[in-house]
Design a protein around this motif. Structure first.
Motif, PDB file in Angstrom:
ATOM      1  N   ARG A 170      31.200  34.082  38.376  1.00 11.76           N
ATOM      2  CA  ARG A 170      31.559  32.776  38.937  1.00 11.76           C
ATOM      3  C   ARG A 170      31.063  31.625  38.068  1.00 11.76           C
ATOM      4  N   GLU A 204      39.162  37.933  37.911  1.00  7.10           N
ATOM      5  CA  GLU A 204      37.892  37.271  37.579  1.00  7.10           C
ATOM      6  C   GLU A 204      37.436  37.554  36.147  1.00  7.10           C
ATOM      7  N   GLY A 254      29.582  40.019  40.090  1.00  9.76           N
ATOM      8  CA  GLY A 254      30.436  39.047  40.761  1.00  9.76           C
ATOM      9  C   GLY A 254      29.842  37.653  40.753  1.00  9.76           C
ATOM     10  N   ASP A 255      28.539  37.550  41.034  1.00 14.82           N
ATOM     11  CA  ASP A 255      27.877  36.237  41.035  1.00 14.82           C
ATOM     12  C   ASP A 255      27.875  35.629  39.636  1.00 14.82           C
ATOM     13  N   ASN A 273      39.276  42.934  41.321  1.00 16.25           N
ATOM     14  CA  ASN A 273      38.558  41.870  40.612  1.00 16.25           C
ATOM     15  C   ASN A 273      39.138  41.489  39.247  1.00 16.25           C
TER      16      ASN A 273
END
Length: 254
Positions: free
Chosen positions: A38, A58, A34-35, A55
């Motif tokens: 970004r 993303e 997730g990090d 998700n």
């Protein structure tokens, strides 16, 4: 369902030569992936339906393979897989413009740190203390080893890591630029005036800072041992020593 060819490809990325050949690295788990998502795009995402349902927005431009928990175990490098594994393009290590120690801020350099767990923890420590640049000697462990990436817990997305000839890099610094290192014959870190800018060098787990790099350090520090026992620890783990050192720099600034 994931193909045998894809399983073989992902498993091959455990080896540095294969990661370098394809210029990629592997990250696992919702936090780490997730990090990273970004700040960069994934090339391939292998995930459970549960993770994808939350998700999918993303995953811009990535090849997506939805798998069962059993299938994820076949590609995971973890004992307990964590819903998602992603393959990312590796940041450019040869960007020489970013291999210059920044003036006016604090940076870290690692001289021959070998243990992946130590390296990952140091990257996480740097992130915690607001240090965004780490310069690694060419014999330091690979920052994109799956074990290192996992140990950073996502901090690898926020810290720039460059592999350089440390001795040559140090020779380009301005005269008087603070270069710190920890030594057994250094000055007590708790008694020193520490600057807001400079380069902190941490050495190999067994041998410390190499002689070639050590002779270019102009501020030698010691983390004192407070034990009164004769049978005391001989040294600190390099990641723990890095945390203590960074904490003292930040405490003095505050």
């Amino acid at each position: 369902m994931i193909s045998k060819a894809k399983i073989k490809y992902i498993r091959s990325l455990e080896l540095k030569k294969n990661r370098l050949a394809d210029n990629v690295f592997v990250a696992e788990g919702p936090k780490v992936v997730g990090d990273l998502l970004r700040v960069m795009r994934a090339r391939l995402i292998v995930a459970t339906q549960e993770w994808m349902s939350c998700n999918e927005s993303e995953c811009h431009g990535a090849e997506i393979i939805e798998v069962s928990a059993d299938e994820l175990r076949k590609v995971s490098f973890l004992q307990t897989p964590q819903d998602v594994l992603a393959v990312f393009n590796m940041p450019d290590r040869n960007d020489t413009d970013n291999c210059v120690v920044p003036i006016g801020k604090l940076s870290l350099a690692l001289d021959g740190v070998q243990n992946p767990g130590n390296l990952g923890t140091i990257i996480r420590i740097a992130d915690w203390f607001g240090i965004t640049e780490i310069f690694c000697s060419n014999d330091t462990a690979d920052a994109f080893n799956p074990k290192v990436v996992q140990a950073t817990m996502g901090s690898i997305a926020r810290v720039s890591i460059r592999y350089v000839n440390l001795s040559e890099m140090l020779s380009t610094l301005p005269d008087g630029f603070p270069v710190y290192g920890t030594f057994l014959d250094g000055e007590d870190i708790y008694q020193q005036t520490l600057s807001d800018e400079g380069l902190i060098i941490m050495g190999n787990e067994g041998n410390g800072i190499s002689h070639e790099v050590g002779r270019q350090i102009n501020r030698r520090l010691l983390i004192p041992n407070f034990s009164t026992s004769e049978d005391r620890a001989e040294s600190l783990n390099v990641a723990i020593a890095t945390a203590i050192t960074c904490s003292e720099f930040r405490r003095k600034r505050k």
